[in-house]
Write a protein that holds these residues in place. Structure first.
Motif, PDB file in Angstrom:
ATOM      1  N   VAL A 139      26.220  82.928  78.651  1.00 17.73           N
ATOM      2  CA  VAL A 139      25.850  83.868  77.599  1.00 17.73           C
ATOM      3  C   VAL A 139      26.235  85.278  78.045  1.00 17.73           C
ATOM      4  O   VAL A 139      25.956  85.676  79.175  1.00 17.73           O
ATOM      5  N   ALA A 193      20.234  75.038  77.435  1.00 16.60           N
ATOM      6  CA  ALA A 193      19.792  74.842  76.054  1.00 16.60           C
ATOM      7  C   ALA A 193      20.570  73.685  75.435  1.00 16.60           C
ATOM      8  O   ALA A 193      21.667  73.365  75.881  1.00 16.60           O
ATOM      9  N   THR A 227      21.917  73.615  72.376  1.00 17.87           N
ATOM     10  CA  THR A 227      23.033  74.121  71.575  1.00 17.87           C
ATOM     11  C   THR A 227      23.343  75.566  71.965  1.00 17.87           C
ATOM     12  O   THR A 227      22.523  76.243  72.584  1.00 17.87           O
ATOM     13  N   ALA A 280      23.612  78.073  69.875  1.00 12.02           N
ATOM     14  CA  ALA A 280      22.745  78.969  69.111  1.00 12.02           C
ATOM     15  C   ALA A 280      21.387  79.125  69.795  1.00 12.02           C
ATOM     16  O   ALA A 280      20.837  80.231  69.849  1.00 12.02           O
ATOM     17  N   GLU A 281      20.852  78.044  70.307  1.00 11.39           N
ATOM     18  CA  GLU A 281      19.571  78.097  71.024  1.00 11.39           C
ATOM     19  C   GLU A 281      19.710  78.887  72.320  1.00 11.39           C
ATOM     20  O   GLU A 281      18.813  79.645  72.695  1.00 11.39           O
ATOM     21  N   ALA A 283      21.790  81.397  72.837  1.00 12.35           N
ATOM     22  CA  ALA A 283      21.846  82.802  72.447  1.00 12.35           C
ATOM     23  C   ALA A 283      20.463  83.313  72.070  1.00 12.35           C
ATOM     24  O   ALA A 283      20.089  84.438  72.415  1.00 12.35           O
ATOM     25  N   ARG A 284      19.664  82.501  71.374  1.00  8.50           N
ATOM     26  CA  ARG A 284      18.307  82.899  71.000  1.00  8.50           C
ATOM     27  C   ARG A 284      17.443  83.128  72.235  1.00  8.50           C
ATOM     28  O   ARG A 284      16.689  84.095  72.321  1.00  8.50           O
ATOM     29  N   ARG A 285      17.561  82.230  73.230  1.00  9.35           N
ATOM     30  CA  ARG A 285      16.780  82.374  74.460  1.00  9.35           C
ATOM     31  C   ARG A 285      17.195  83.609  75.244  1.00  9.35           C
ATOM     32  O   ARG A 285      16.353  84.320  75.790  1.00  9.35           O
ATOM     33  N   GLN A 300      18.523  86.292  73.915  1.00  7.04           N
ATOM     34  CA  GLN A 300      18.073  87.425  73.100  1.00  7.04           C
ATOM     35  C   GLN A 300      16.606  87.730  73.383  1.00  7.04           C
ATOM     36  O   GLN A 300      16.200  88.889  73.415  1.00  7.04           O
ATOM     37  N   ALA A 301      15.800  86.693  73.625  1.00  6.06           N
ATOM     38  CA  ALA A 301      14.393  86.902  73.965  1.00  6.06           C
ATOM     39  C   ALA A 301      14.243  87.573  75.329  1.00  6.06           C
ATOM     40  O   ALA A 301      13.328  88.371  75.538  1.00  6.06           O
ATOM     41  N   PRO A 338      15.944  91.899  74.692  1.00 12.35           N
ATOM     42  CA  PRO A 338      15.785  92.195  73.264  1.00 12.35           C
ATOM     43  C   PRO A 338      16.610  93.373  72.750  1.00 12.35           C
ATOM     44  O   PRO A 338      16.882  93.451  71.561  1.00 12.35           O
ATOM     45  N   THR A 371      22.699  92.206  72.228  1.00 16.08           N
ATOM     46  CA  THR A 371      23.142  91.139  71.337  1.00 16.08           C
ATOM     47  C   THR A 371      23.721  90.034  72.217  1.00 16.08           C
ATOM     48  O   THR A 371      24.613  90.280  73.000  1.00 16.08           O
TER      49      THR A 371
END
Length: 61
Positions: free
Chosen positions: A23, A39, A41, A43-44, A46-48, A50-51, A54, A57
């Motif tokens: 990432v 993760a 996927t 997308a998951e 990237a979400r993790r 991002q958390a 914060p 991007t």
């Protein structure tokens, strides 16, 4: 996480194997950090990330 014969296998709570995703976290047009996130996927992943970061991007590849 299970270790066998010198290799590492990352497994989620549901027993499925998680893929380590690379990432890149961007902030104001420049990369501020590369990280590896386990993760199922991209997308998951990237979400993790991002958390974790914060203000940036996150893009998984």
């Amino acid at each position: 996480m299970t270790v066998y014969e010198g290799a590492v296998r990352i497994v989620g709570k549901d027993g499925r194997e998680l893929v380590p995703w690379r990432v890149a976290v961007y902030e104001t047009g420049r990369v501020i950090r590369y990280t590896t996130v386990p993760a199922p996927t991209g997308a998951e992943a990237a979400r993790r990330a991002q958390a974790l970061y914060p203000k940036g991007t996150a893009i998984a590849f």
